[in-house]
Design a protein around this motif. Structure first.
Motif, mmCIF file in Angstrom:
data_model
loop_
_atom_site.group_PDB
_atom_site.id
_atom_site.type_symbol
_atom_site.label_atom_id
_atom_site.label_comp_id
_atom_site.label_asym_id
_atom_site.label_seq_id
_atom_site.Cartn_x
_atom_site.Cartn_y
_atom_site.Cartn_z
ATOM 1 N N THR A 1 0.331 -2.525 -3.930
ATOM 2 C CA THR A 1 -1.092 -3.013 -2.735
ATOM 3 C C THR A 1 -0.164 -4.412 -1.965
ATOM 4 N N ASP B 1 0.768 -1.252 0.175
ATOM 5 C CA ASP B 1 -0.275 0.241 -0.288
ATOM 6 C C ASP B 1 0.739 1.175 -0.144
ATOM 7 N N ASP C 1 -4.488 -0.754 -0.644
ATOM 8 C CA ASP C 1 -5.383 0.540 -0.430
ATOM 9 C C ASP C 1 -4.720 1.168 -1.683
#
Length: 216
Positions: free
Chosen positions: A176, A162, A185
Protein backbone atom coordinates in the motif's frame (compact mmCIF):
# COMPACT_ATOMS: atom_id res chain seq x y z
CA UNK A 1 -1.51 0.06 17.45
CA UNK A 2 1.99 0.75 16.15
CA UNK A 3 3.26 -2.09 13.99
CA UNK A 4 6.93 -2.89 14.47
CA UNK A 5 9.26 -4.86 12.22
CA UNK A 6 8.68 -7.83 14.54
CA UNK A 7 4.95 -7.60 13.86
CA UNK A 8 5.66 -7.50 10.15
CA UNK A 9 7.80 -10.61 10.31
CA UNK A 10 5.14 -12.38 12.35
CA UNK A 11 2.55 -11.36 9.76
CA UNK A 12 4.70 -12.57 6.90
CA UNK A 13 5.26 -16.12 7.84
CA UNK A 14 5.23 -19.46 9.48
CA UNK A 15 6.60 -23.07 9.40
CA UNK A 16 6.48 -23.16 5.61
CA UNK A 17 7.68 -19.58 5.31
CA UNK A 18 11.14 -18.40 6.27
CA UNK A 19 11.31 -14.64 6.81
CA UNK A 20 14.69 -12.95 7.14
CA UNK A 21 15.42 -9.32 7.86
CA UNK A 22 18.50 -7.24 7.24
CA UNK A 23 19.09 -3.53 7.14
CA UNK A 24 19.44 -0.23 8.94
CA UNK A 25 17.00 2.17 10.53
CA UNK A 26 18.51 5.60 10.06
CA UNK A 27 21.72 7.32 11.01
CA UNK A 28 22.11 5.66 14.40
CA UNK A 29 22.69 2.32 12.66
CA UNK A 30 24.52 3.56 9.59
CA UNK A 31 27.39 1.11 9.97
CA UNK A 32 25.70 -1.55 12.11
CA UNK A 33 22.95 -3.94 11.17
CA UNK A 34 21.55 -7.27 12.21
CA UNK A 35 20.06 -10.31 10.54
CA UNK A 36 17.24 -12.15 12.28
CA UNK A 37 15.61 -15.39 11.16
CA UNK A 38 11.99 -16.37 11.74
CA UNK A 39 10.00 -19.41 10.59
CA UNK A 40 6.23 -19.67 10.85
CA UNK A 41 3.43 -21.77 9.34
CA UNK A 42 1.38 -19.90 6.76
CA UNK A 43 -1.92 -21.66 5.93
CA UNK A 44 -2.33 -22.34 2.23
CA UNK A 45 1.36 -22.15 1.35
CA UNK A 46 2.19 -25.37 -0.47
CA UNK A 47 5.98 -25.04 -0.56
CA UNK A 48 8.57 -23.18 1.53
CA UNK A 49 9.08 -19.52 0.69
CA UNK A 50 12.10 -17.57 1.90
CA UNK A 51 11.47 -13.84 2.25
CA UNK A 52 14.16 -11.24 2.95
CA UNK A 53 12.75 -8.04 4.47
CA UNK A 54 15.15 -5.11 4.02
CA UNK A 55 13.90 -1.80 5.31
CA UNK A 56 14.67 1.84 6.15
CA UNK A 57 17.79 2.31 4.04
CA UNK A 58 17.44 6.11 4.37
CA UNK A 59 19.89 6.68 1.55
CA UNK A 60 20.92 10.33 1.29
CA UNK A 61 21.50 12.50 4.34
CA UNK A 62 23.70 10.17 6.40
CA UNK A 63 23.61 6.82 4.60
CA UNK A 64 25.73 6.27 1.51
CA UNK A 65 26.21 3.50 -1.02
CA UNK A 66 28.84 1.77 1.14
CA UNK A 67 26.33 0.97 3.88
CA UNK A 68 23.72 -0.11 1.35
CA UNK A 69 26.28 -2.38 -0.34
CA UNK A 70 26.89 -4.21 2.96
CA UNK A 71 23.16 -4.68 3.49
CA UNK A 72 22.69 -5.96 -0.06
CA UNK A 73 25.56 -8.42 0.41
CA UNK A 74 24.00 -9.69 3.65
CA UNK A 75 20.62 -10.05 1.96
CA UNK A 76 22.04 -11.97 -0.99
CA UNK A 77 23.90 -14.27 1.39
CA UNK A 78 20.51 -15.38 2.73
CA UNK A 79 19.55 -16.65 -0.75
CA UNK A 80 15.95 -15.40 -0.52
CA UNK A 81 13.17 -16.33 -2.91
CA UNK A 82 11.83 -12.77 -2.76
CA UNK A 83 13.14 -9.47 -1.36
CA UNK A 84 10.79 -6.90 0.18
CA UNK A 85 11.93 -3.30 0.74
CA UNK A 86 9.84 -1.92 3.58
CA UNK A 87 9.88 1.80 2.79
CA UNK A 88 12.04 4.86 3.46
CA UNK A 89 14.57 3.90 0.84
CA UNK A 90 15.38 7.61 0.35
CA UNK A 91 16.14 10.45 2.74
CA UNK A 92 17.33 13.44 0.71
CA UNK A 93 16.03 15.70 -2.04
CA UNK A 94 16.10 13.80 -5.32
CA UNK A 95 16.62 16.26 -8.14
CA UNK A 96 18.35 13.46 -10.04
CA UNK A 97 18.03 9.67 -9.80
CA UNK A 98 20.08 8.22 -6.91
CA UNK A 99 22.44 6.24 -9.13
CA UNK A 100 24.71 4.90 -6.34
CA UNK A 101 21.68 3.51 -4.49
CA UNK A 102 20.15 2.07 -7.66
CA UNK A 103 23.45 0.44 -8.58
CA UNK A 104 23.48 -1.42 -5.26
CA UNK A 105 19.80 -2.39 -5.40
CA UNK A 106 20.41 -3.77 -8.88
CA UNK A 107 22.65 -6.38 -7.26
CA UNK A 108 19.83 -7.90 -5.20
CA UNK A 109 19.19 -11.50 -6.25
CA UNK A 110 15.85 -13.22 -5.70
CA UNK A 111 14.19 -15.50 -8.27
CA UNK A 112 10.67 -14.26 -7.45
CA UNK A 113 11.65 -10.61 -7.59
CA UNK A 114 12.30 -7.54 -5.45
CA UNK A 115 9.36 -5.39 -4.36
CA UNK A 116 9.16 -2.11 -2.47
CA UNK A 117 6.70 0.32 -0.92
CA UNK A 118 7.18 4.04 -0.32
CA UNK A 119 7.47 5.53 3.18
CA UNK A 120 7.08 9.00 4.62
CA UNK A 121 10.77 9.88 4.12
CA UNK A 122 10.48 8.86 0.48
CA UNK A 123 7.69 11.40 0.12
CA UNK A 124 9.97 14.07 1.53
CA UNK A 125 12.54 13.08 -1.08
CA UNK A 126 9.91 13.47 -3.81
CA UNK A 127 9.22 17.00 -2.52
CA UNK A 128 5.75 16.25 -1.17
CA UNK A 129 6.83 18.22 1.92
CA UNK A 130 9.90 20.25 2.82
CA UNK A 131 12.67 19.87 5.37
CA UNK A 132 16.36 20.26 6.09
CA UNK A 133 17.40 17.41 3.81
CA UNK A 134 14.53 17.89 1.33
CA UNK A 135 14.54 21.61 0.65
CA UNK A 136 11.32 23.38 -0.22
CA UNK A 137 8.20 21.44 -1.26
CA UNK A 138 7.88 21.04 -5.01
CA UNK A 139 4.70 21.31 -7.05
CA UNK A 140 5.77 18.46 -9.33
CA UNK A 141 6.35 15.90 -6.55
CA UNK A 142 3.96 13.38 -8.12
CA UNK A 143 5.94 13.48 -11.37
CA UNK A 144 9.15 13.01 -9.35
CA UNK A 145 7.57 9.98 -7.64
CA UNK A 146 6.66 8.50 -11.01
CA UNK A 147 10.18 9.15 -12.31
CA UNK A 148 11.72 7.38 -9.32
CA UNK A 149 9.32 4.44 -9.62
CA UNK A 150 10.52 4.03 -13.20
CA UNK A 151 14.17 4.25 -12.12
CA UNK A 152 13.61 1.64 -9.40
CA UNK A 153 11.93 -0.61 -11.97
CA UNK A 154 14.96 -0.31 -14.25
CA UNK A 155 17.06 -1.38 -11.26
CA UNK A 156 14.89 -4.48 -10.85
CA UNK A 157 12.75 -3.18 -7.98
CA UNK A 158 8.97 -3.11 -8.46
CA UNK A 159 7.28 -0.46 -6.32
CA UNK A 160 3.83 -1.62 -5.20
CA UNK A 161 1.62 1.38 -4.54
CA UNK A 162 -1.84 0.01 -3.72
CA UNK A 163 -1.08 -2.90 -6.01
CA UNK A 164 0.04 -6.51 -5.79
CA UNK A 165 1.68 -9.34 -7.69
CA UNK A 166 1.43 -13.10 -7.66
CA UNK A 167 4.72 -14.57 -6.47
CA UNK A 168 3.53 -18.10 -7.22
CA UNK A 169 0.13 -19.72 -7.57
CA UNK A 170 0.04 -20.08 -3.77
CA UNK A 171 1.48 -16.71 -2.68
CA UNK A 172 0.65 -13.04 -3.30
CA UNK A 173 2.46 -9.89 -2.21
CA UNK A 174 0.69 -6.54 -1.97
CA UNK A 175 1.92 -3.09 -1.03
CA UNK A 176 0.00 0.00 0.00
CA UNK A 177 0.89 3.64 -0.29
CA UNK A 178 2.37 5.48 2.70
CA UNK A 179 -0.07 6.05 5.57
CA UNK A 180 1.01 9.64 6.27
CA UNK A 181 1.43 11.20 2.83
CA UNK A 182 -0.06 8.69 0.40
CA UNK A 183 -3.52 7.23 -0.09
CA UNK A 184 -3.24 3.63 1.21
CA UNK A 185 -5.77 1.20 -0.27
CA UNK A 186 -5.55 -2.34 1.08
CA UNK A 187 -8.37 -3.48 -1.22
CA UNK A 188 -6.34 -2.40 -4.23
CA UNK A 189 -3.22 -4.09 -2.89
CA UNK A 190 -5.08 -7.39 -2.49
CA UNK A 191 -7.14 -7.23 -5.69
CA UNK A 192 -6.52 -10.48 -7.53
CA UNK A 193 -5.08 -12.26 -4.52
CA UNK A 194 -7.96 -14.70 -4.15
CA UNK A 195 -8.03 -16.76 -0.98
CA UNK A 196 -4.36 -17.73 -0.81
CA UNK A 197 -1.58 -16.56 1.53
CA UNK A 198 -1.05 -12.84 1.33
CA UNK A 199 0.33 -9.86 3.14
CA UNK A 200 -0.15 -6.19 2.32
CA UNK A 201 1.08 -3.11 4.15
CA UNK A 202 3.12 0.03 4.37
CA UNK A 203 5.13 -2.37 6.40
CA UNK A 204 6.36 -0.21 9.28
CA UNK A 205 3.15 1.77 9.72
CA UNK A 206 0.08 -0.43 9.31
CA UNK A 207 -1.02 -3.94 8.49
CA UNK A 208 -3.78 -5.47 6.44
CA UNK A 209 -6.86 -7.00 8.16
CA UNK A 210 -5.81 -10.51 7.10
CA UNK A 211 -2.42 -10.23 8.79
CA UNK A 212 -3.78 -8.34 11.76
CA UNK A 213 -6.30 -11.11 12.42
CA UNK A 214 -3.58 -13.73 12.11
CA UNK A 215 -1.27 -11.73 14.40
CA UNK A 216 -3.94 -11.24 17.07
Amino acid sequence: MTVTRRHVLRALGGGSLAALAAGGAGAAQAYRFGVTRHARALPGLRAPLRVAFLTDLHYGLFIGAGSVAAWVDATNDLRPDVVLLGGDQLDARMDAPPEPLLRELRRLRAPLGTFAVWGNHDYGSFGRYGGRQYGAPRADWAAKRAELEAEFARAGVTVLRDAGRALRDDAWVGGTDDLWFGTPDVTGALAGAGGGPRCSSRTTRTCCPTCRARRD
